[in-house]
Design an enzyme around this catalytic site. Structure first.
Site, PDB file in Angstrom:
ATOM      1  N   GLY A  13      -6.502  27.464  -9.116  1.00  0.00           N
ATOM      2  CA  GLY A  13      -4.920  27.112  -8.141  1.00  0.00           C
ATOM      3  C   GLY A  13      -4.256  28.632  -7.185  1.00  0.00           C
TER       4      GLY A  13
ATOM      5  CD  GLU B 275     -10.514  23.998 -14.727  1.00  0.00           C
ATOM      6  OE1 GLU B 275      -9.353  23.831 -14.144  1.00  0.00           O
ATOM      7  OE2 GLU B 275     -11.079  23.607 -15.946  1.00  0.00           O
ATOM      8  N   PRO B 276     -11.467  27.755 -10.303  1.00  0.00           N
ATOM      9  CG  PRO B 276     -12.714  30.094  -9.226  1.00  0.00           C
ATOM     10  CD  PRO B 276     -12.723  28.998 -11.130  1.00  0.00           C
TER      11      PRO B 276
ATOM     12  CB  CYS C 267      -3.892   3.178  14.920  1.00  0.00           C
ATOM     13  SG  CYS C 267      -4.809   2.592  16.539  1.00  0.00           S
ATOM     14  CD  GLU C 268      -1.611   5.115   9.377  1.00  0.00           C
ATOM     15  OE1 GLU C 268      -0.370   5.242   9.167  1.00  0.00           O
ATOM     16  OE2 GLU C 268      -1.977   3.819   8.987  1.00  0.00           O
TER      17      GLU C 268
HETATM   18  N1  LLP Z   1      -8.526  22.005 -12.093  1.00  0.00           N
HETATM   19  C1  LLP Z   1      -7.859  21.798 -11.932  1.00  0.00           C
HETATM   20  C2  LLP Z   1      -7.633  20.653 -13.069  1.00  0.00           C
HETATM   21  C3  LLP Z   1      -7.312  21.238 -10.521  1.00  0.00           C
HETATM   22  O1  LLP Z   1      -6.927  19.296 -10.486  1.00  0.00           O
HETATM   23  C4  LLP Z   1      -7.124  21.781  -9.652  1.00  0.00           C
HETATM   24  C5  LLP Z   1      -6.854  21.223  -8.345  1.00  0.00           C
HETATM   25  C6  LLP Z   1      -8.869  23.143  -9.373  1.00  0.00           C
HETATM   26  C7  LLP Z   1      -8.730  23.166 -10.884  1.00  0.00           C
HETATM   27  C8  LLP Z   1      -8.561  23.400  -8.376  1.00  0.00           C
HETATM   28  O2  LLP Z   1      -7.439  24.194  -7.930  1.00  0.00           O
HETATM   29  P1  LLP Z   1      -7.678  25.105  -6.333  1.00  0.00           P
HETATM   30  O3  LLP Z   1      -8.608  26.223  -6.654  1.00  0.00           O
HETATM   31  O4  LLP Z   1      -8.415  24.414  -5.261  1.00  0.00           O
HETATM   32  O5  LLP Z   1      -6.152  25.128  -6.237  1.00  0.00           O
HETATM   33  N2  LLP Z   1      -5.960  18.556  -2.799  1.00  0.00           N
HETATM   34  C9  LLP Z   1      -4.449  19.300  -2.324  1.00  0.00           C
HETATM   35  C10 LLP Z   1      -5.317  20.076  -3.551  1.00  0.00           C
HETATM   36  C11 LLP Z   1      -5.125  19.359  -4.893  1.00  0.00           C
HETATM   37  C12 LLP Z   1      -5.314  20.353  -6.232  1.00  0.00           C
HETATM   38  C13 LLP Z   1      -6.154  19.107  -7.010  1.00  0.00           C
HETATM   39  N3  LLP Z   1      -6.326  20.295  -8.805  1.00  0.00           N
HETATM   40  C14 LLP Z   1      -4.648  20.056  -0.884  1.00  0.00           C
HETATM   41  O6  LLP Z   1      -5.058  19.562  -0.030  1.00  0.00           O
HETATM   42  O7  LLP Z   1      -4.127  20.573  -1.416  1.00  0.00           O
END
Ligand code: LLP
Length: 415
Positions: free
Chosen positions: A240, A274-275, A344-345
């Site tokens: 996150g 979990e980056p 086309c959106e």
């Molecule tokens: N761990 C879990 C359980 C998750 O659901 C996610 C992302 C991550 C780790 C990794 O998160 P990050 O470090 O990338 O923020 N498609 C959206 C983002 C959706 C994230 C879903 N889960 C976007 O393009 O902003």
């Protein structure tokens, strides 16, 4: 920090001019920088320094095999959410699935079985019914499934409502108050082995306060569970951490680590991180070519050959991605334009109301910060072939995914 910069008016990825790649491979094409990727991982690993930890890169952010291989070699484990992601990790990490954590609210029995066969580190379980099924699948195999419960700590992550996951109304995780009862219940289930505790409050977090608040709650629960005799080892804090798309000032990895380590002090846990975005987001750009310009009485459009099927974030989340010319020039006054794709959106707008130097058909543009949730969310809508992907390393580059062929579009279909 990333390795996309201008040299003598031309935009480079490390030591390779982006125009060279576009001319050889065509557009639209995603281009990633090896130096940026490895740097981001290293910074994260160093930030957590002497605290026992494991960086499990979140595969959904960008699941190209070459990127997974690179991150595996940099020492990462993986956070997966499907059997497909497990299969990718198996190939990329040469079957080393010992540092895989498996999240998601809808794991199927088949996916659980595959992950048990692969000997993954941890199932992050998101409901009571899932826990019971995991127990059953594991017992049928005569093994015990290592699990943690993903708890929902009920904090407002202050991010876009579409990517917040820690609110009470969210489908993710088990309500904080119910988690203890589930661990107690698991004592009587012979296919389960309580190994961890998990949370993930959302993505593109730019403020450390909700992270601190969530982890304080979760760490308290972890300590309580250990005191009750559960031999937990892993505290999975999810991903996150945000990045700068425009003017955001997310905590640096060092600041993030300080907050996390302080909030989880005294747990004795190995932290699982979990980056996703922070590793790949600014390590990739989407290269696209200008097709046409069009002026209407109210707006100026730059029509490019990349669309929302290639990069859906602006259409889906109103996300901002900077747009840069691949060659700088001085052709007169900059103007305000909408950079739009061929789909086309009406929502097929990659960049809205941007100040851009005048462009001409054939010019190349780079859409920045497109390494995360770009290609991994691309689709074939409008029967468009998904982009090629290229990985740069110093002055060398290679295609890590070819542009699809028309035949790929109907593979599996029967006329
Ligand atoms: N761990 C879990 C359980 C998750 O659901 C996610 C992302 C991550 C780790 C990794 O998160 P990050 O470090 O990338 O923020 N498609 C959206 C983002 C959706 C994230 C879903 N889960 C976007 O393009 O902003």
């Amino acid at each position: 920090m990333n390795h996309f910069a201008y040299k003598r008016g031309a935009l480079f990825a490390e030591d390779v001019p982006l125009a060279e790649i576009a001319n050889a491979v065509g557009t639209p094409t995603y281009v990633y920088s090896t130096a940026t990727l490895t740097r981001h991982v290293k910074v994260m690993q160093q930030a957590f320094g002497h605290t026992p930890h494991l960086v499990c890169y979140s595969v959904k952010a960008n699941s190209n095999l070459a990127i997974l291989r690179l991150l595996h070699e940099a020492g990462c484990g993986f956070d997966i959410v499907s059997g497909g992601e497990l299969a990718r990790v198996r190939v990329a990490a040469r079957a080393d699935t010992s540092r895989v954590v498996f999240a998601g609210v809808g794991k199927t029995a088949d996916e659980m079985a595959q992950a048990l066969d692969a000997g993954i580190l941890l199932f992050n379980v998101e409901s009571e019914e899932e826990l019971l099924l995991l127990d059953k699948v594991a017992r049928e195999k005569g093994v015990r499934a290592p699990f943690g419960i993903r708890v929902n700590p009920h904090v407002d992550a202050r991010t876009h409502r579409h990517i917040a996951t820690g609110l009470k109304t969210s489908k993710f995780g088990v309500p904080f108050e119910e988690a203890r009862a589930l661990y107690q219940r698991s004592r009587r289930l012979k296919g389960l082995w309580a190994r961890g505790l998990d949370c993930h409050i959302g993505s593109q977090l730019t403020d450390s306060a909700p992270i601190r608040a969530a982890l304080a709650r979760v760490a308290g629960l972890y300590r309580a569970l250990v005191a009750q005799g559960f031999a937990l080892q892993y505290l999975d804090i999810g991903g996150g951490l945000g990045i700068t798309y425009k003017e955001e000032t997310p905590p640096s990895p060092a600041e993030y680590a300080r907050v996390v380590v302080e909030a989880t002090r005294g747990t004795g846990a190995t932290l699982v991180l979990e980056p996703g975005r922070v590793v790949v987001g600014n390590a990739g750009v989407l290269l696209t070519r200008v097709l046409y310009r069009k002026k209407t009485p109210t707006r100026s459009f730059v029509i490019v050959d990349a669309g929302m099927n290639d990069l859906i974030r602006p259409a889906l989340y109103e996300a901002h991605h900077e747009v840069r010319p691949v060659r700088r020039h001085s052709r007169g006054r900059t103007g305000r334009v909408d950079v739009v794709g061929p789909i086309c959106e009406s929502t097929d707008v990659l960049a809205k109301d941007r100040v851009l130097a005048p462009v001409r058909p054939g010019d190349l543009l780079a859409i920045l910060s497109a390494g995360a949730y770009g290609m991994s969310m691309a689709s074939n809508y409008n029967s468009r072939r998904r982009p090629a992907e290229v990985l740069v390393n110093g002055d060398a580059w290679r295609v890590i995914r070819q542009r699809e062929l028309y035949e790929d579009l109907w593979r599996g279909e029967t006329p």
